[in-house]
Enzyme design. Structure first.
Site, PDB file in Angstrom:
ATOM      1  N   ARG A 295      11.578  -6.275   5.317  1.00 26.35           N
ATOM      2  CA  ARG A 295      11.481  -4.830   5.575  1.00 26.35           C
ATOM      3  C   ARG A 295      12.104  -4.480   6.931  1.00 26.35           C
ATOM      4  O   ARG A 295      12.803  -3.483   7.057  1.00 26.35           O
ATOM      5  CB  ARG A 295      10.011  -4.400   5.519  1.00 26.35           C
TER       6      ARG A 295
ATOM      7  N   ARG B   2      -9.861   0.154   8.226  1.00 23.78           N
ATOM      8  CA  ARG B   2      -9.390  -1.211   8.471  1.00 23.78           C
ATOM      9  C   ARG B   2     -10.401  -2.017   9.266  1.00 23.78           C
ATOM     10  O   ARG B   2     -10.124  -3.165   9.617  1.00 23.78           O
ATOM     11  CB  ARG B   2      -8.113  -1.134   9.290  1.00 23.78           C
TER      12      ARG B   2
ATOM     13  N   ARG C 101      -0.891  -9.782  12.687  1.00 24.29           N
ATOM     14  CA  ARG C 101      -1.426  -8.742  11.800  1.00 24.29           C
ATOM     15  C   ARG C 101      -2.191  -9.364  10.639  1.00 24.29           C
ATOM     16  O   ARG C 101      -3.212  -8.829  10.201  1.00 24.29           O
ATOM     17  CB  ARG C 101      -0.290  -7.850  11.287  1.00 24.29           C
TER      18      ARG C 101
ATOM     19  N   LYS D 176       0.840  -1.207   0.000  1.00 27.53           N
ATOM     20  CA  LYS D 176       0.000   0.000   0.000  1.00 27.53           C
ATOM     21  C   LYS D 176       0.875   1.257   0.000  1.00 27.53           C
ATOM     22  O   LYS D 176       0.710   2.137  -0.836  1.00 27.53           O
ATOM     23  CB  LYS D 176      -0.931   0.013   1.225  1.00 27.53           C
TER      24      LYS D 176
ATOM     25  N   ARG E 122      10.796  -3.483   9.998  1.00 31.34           N
ATOM     26  CA  ARG E 122      10.346  -2.385  10.865  1.00 31.34           C
ATOM     27  C   ARG E 122      10.164  -2.931  12.285  1.00 31.34           C
ATOM     28  O   ARG E 122      10.179  -4.156  12.473  1.00 31.34           O
ATOM     29  CB  ARG E 122       9.000  -1.896  10.295  1.00 31.34           C
TER      30      ARG E 122
HETATM   31  P1  B4P Z   1       4.647  -1.622   2.199  1.00 30.01           P
HETATM   32  O1  B4P Z   1       4.270  -0.823   0.983  1.00 30.01           O
HETATM   33  O2  B4P Z   1       5.467  -0.917   3.227  1.00 30.01           O
HETATM   34  O3  B4P Z   1       3.417  -2.312   2.913  1.00 30.01           O
HETATM   35  P2  B4P Z   1       2.066  -1.740   3.576  1.00 30.01           P
HETATM   36  O4  B4P Z   1       0.979  -2.516   2.905  1.00 30.01           O
HETATM   37  O5  B4P Z   1       1.989  -0.243   3.452  1.00 30.01           O
HETATM   38  O6  B4P Z   1       2.336  -2.109   5.127  1.00 30.01           O
HETATM   39  P3  B4P Z   1       1.504  -2.285   6.513  1.00 30.01           P
HETATM   40  O7  B4P Z   1       0.070  -2.647   6.232  1.00 30.01           O
HETATM   41  O8  B4P Z   1       2.317  -3.240   7.305  1.00 30.01           O
HETATM   42  O9  B4P Z   1       1.616  -0.959   7.325  1.00 30.01           O
HETATM   43  P4  B4P Z   1       0.703   0.123   8.080  1.00 30.01           P
HETATM   44  O10 B4P Z   1       1.665   1.211   8.298  1.00 30.01           O
HETATM   45  O11 B4P Z   1      -0.527   0.447   7.304  1.00 30.01           O
HETATM   46  O12 B4P Z   1       5.441  -2.892   1.642  1.00 30.01           O
HETATM   47  C1  B4P Z   1       6.034  -3.846   2.515  1.00 30.01           C
HETATM   48  C2  B4P Z   1       7.363  -4.335   1.952  1.00 30.01           C
HETATM   49  O13 B4P Z   1       7.172  -5.010   0.707  1.00 30.01           O
HETATM   50  C3  B4P Z   1       8.371  -3.207   1.680  1.00 30.01           C
HETATM   51  O14 B4P Z   1       9.622  -3.624   2.118  1.00 30.01           O
HETATM   52  C4  B4P Z   1       8.325  -3.038   0.150  1.00 30.01           C
HETATM   53  O15 B4P Z   1       9.551  -2.586  -0.369  1.00 30.01           O
HETATM   54  C5  B4P Z   1       8.015  -4.461  -0.305  1.00 30.01           C
HETATM   55  N1  B4P Z   1       7.255  -4.488  -1.558  1.00 30.01           N
HETATM   56  C6  B4P Z   1       6.220  -3.679  -1.909  1.00 30.01           C
HETATM   57  N2  B4P Z   1       5.738  -4.016  -3.139  1.00 30.01           N
HETATM   58  C7  B4P Z   1       6.494  -5.087  -3.560  1.00 30.01           C
HETATM   59  C8  B4P Z   1       6.491  -5.904  -4.753  1.00 30.01           C
HETATM   60  N3  B4P Z   1       5.637  -5.700  -5.763  1.00 30.01           N
HETATM   61  N4  B4P Z   1       7.380  -6.932  -4.819  1.00 30.01           N
HETATM   62  C9  B4P Z   1       8.272  -7.152  -3.823  1.00 30.01           C
HETATM   63  N5  B4P Z   1       8.328  -6.414  -2.688  1.00 30.01           N
HETATM   64  C10 B4P Z   1       7.454  -5.396  -2.558  1.00 30.01           C
HETATM   65  O16 B4P Z   1       0.223  -0.505   9.491  1.00 30.01           O
HETATM   66  C11 B4P Z   1       1.057  -0.713  10.630  1.00 30.01           C
HETATM   67  C12 B4P Z   1       0.245  -0.850  11.946  1.00 30.01           C
HETATM   68  O17 B4P Z   1      -0.393   0.418  12.291  1.00 30.01           O
HETATM   69  C13 B4P Z   1      -0.941  -1.849  11.950  1.00 30.01           C
HETATM   70  O18 B4P Z   1      -0.518  -3.166  12.258  1.00 30.01           O
HETATM   71  C14 B4P Z   1      -1.862  -1.256  13.078  1.00 30.01           C
HETATM   72  O19 B4P Z   1      -1.415  -1.612  14.380  1.00 30.01           O
HETATM   73  C15 B4P Z   1      -1.683   0.256  12.926  1.00 30.01           C
HETATM   74  N6  B4P Z   1      -2.732   0.866  12.085  1.00 30.01           N
HETATM   75  C16 B4P Z   1      -2.522   1.498  10.887  1.00 30.01           C
HETATM   76  N7  B4P Z   1      -3.699   1.925  10.363  1.00 30.01           N
HETATM   77  C17 B4P Z   1      -4.678   1.561  11.244  1.00 30.01           C
HETATM   78  C18 B4P Z   1      -6.104   1.703  11.254  1.00 30.01           C
HETATM   79  N8  B4P Z   1      -6.758   2.299  10.240  1.00 30.01           N
HETATM   80  N9  B4P Z   1      -6.798   1.204  12.309  1.00 30.01           N
HETATM   81  C19 B4P Z   1      -6.162   0.610  13.327  1.00 30.01           C
HETATM   82  N10 B4P Z   1      -4.825   0.438  13.384  1.00 30.01           N
HETATM   83  C20 B4P Z   1      -4.084   0.904  12.350  1.00 30.01           C
END
Ligand code: B4P
Length: 182
Positions: free
Chosen positions: A127, A88, A140, A13, A129
């Site tokens: 990644r 979410r 998660r 995302k 983090r």
């Molecule tokens: P990202 O792009 O970083 O993944 P994400 O989907 O944004 O991550 P996530 O869902 O964990 O994070 P969020 O901050 O929303 O990609 C991940 C990795 O994959 C990277 O290393 C990237 O380089 C690699 N990658 C991407 N595309 C690729 C491809 N095509 N091929 C190969 N590799 C690839 O959430 C974090 C926490 O915050 C949650 O667990 C929750 O506790 C809280 N939170 C956030 N929003 C919330 C909400 N609305 N309600 C309640 N809690 C919430």
């Protein structure tokens, strides 16, 4: 333009949002980034949210809804925004409907990034983090299946979900998204 990016943790995302905000000239609102900023600054919200994030659980709806409601009032959201990681849960989706309804705004599309579970775990471990350890990742993913999947069904009933294959080269995925929105 108002867009939502939905997908399991690690589905890309944040990665795709960086391109889409430039392409459509809209503000990128990542609830994950906003929470991490609060954690980093040790705000009251950050201290509360951190406990949930470390366990891989959702931060309580009320905190998230208030945070997004405040943020969307800012000037830079006037031309639209891209929601990354929100809503979410069903209460968050309903709160968003209410927020948009009050401003007579409409959601343009929901983009669902589909990636198999083994690939998600592999990406997140890579990644590295603070909340990317195996136990938290598994939780998660469980939380995504239980609490976020119903959000997708909610939007599918409104017929505005674009189902996108989130595996393969990042630019190819971006092209698929842009094509689905044309
Ligand atoms: P990202 O792009 O970083 O993944 P994400 O989907 O944004 O991550 P996530 O869902 O964990 O994070 P969020 O901050 O929303 O990609 C991940 C990795 O994959 C990277 O290393 C990237 O380089 C690699 N990658 C991407 N595309 C690729 C491809 N095509 N091929 C190969 N590799 C690839 O959430 C974090 C926490 O915050 C949650 O667990 C929750 O506790 C809280 N939170 C956030 N929003 C919330 C909400 N609305 N309600 C309640 N809690 C919430």
């Amino acid at each position: 333009m108002i867009l939502i990016l939905i997908g399991a943790p690690g589905s890309g995302k944040g990665t795709q949002a960086k391109y889409l905000k430039e392409r459509y000239k809209i503000t990128h609102l990542s609830t994950g980034d906003m929470l991490r900023e609060n954690v980093g600054n040790a705000t009251k919200l950050g201290k509360k949210a951190n406990e949930y994030m470390q366990r891989g659980e959702l931060v309580p709806d009320k905190l998230i809804i208030d945070m997004i409601a405040k943020r969307t009032l800012k000037e830079d959201c006037k031309n639209g925004f891209l929601l990354d990681g929100f809503p979410r849960s069903l209460p968050q989706a309903k709160a968003l409907d209410e927020m948009l309804g009050k401003k007579e705004l409409e959601l343009d599309a929901v983009i669902n990034l589909i990636v198999p579970e083994e690939e998600l775990v592999r990406r997140l471990l890579g990644r590295g983090r603070a909340d990317d350890n195996e136990e938290t990742i598994r939780n998660r993913l469980k939380v995504f299946n239980e609490q976020t999947s119903p959000v997708l069904d909610y939007y599918r009933k409104q017929n505005n979900v674009k189902e996108i294959n989130g595996t393969g080269a990042i630019p190819k995925i971006r092209e698929q998204i842009i094509k689905s929105l044309a």
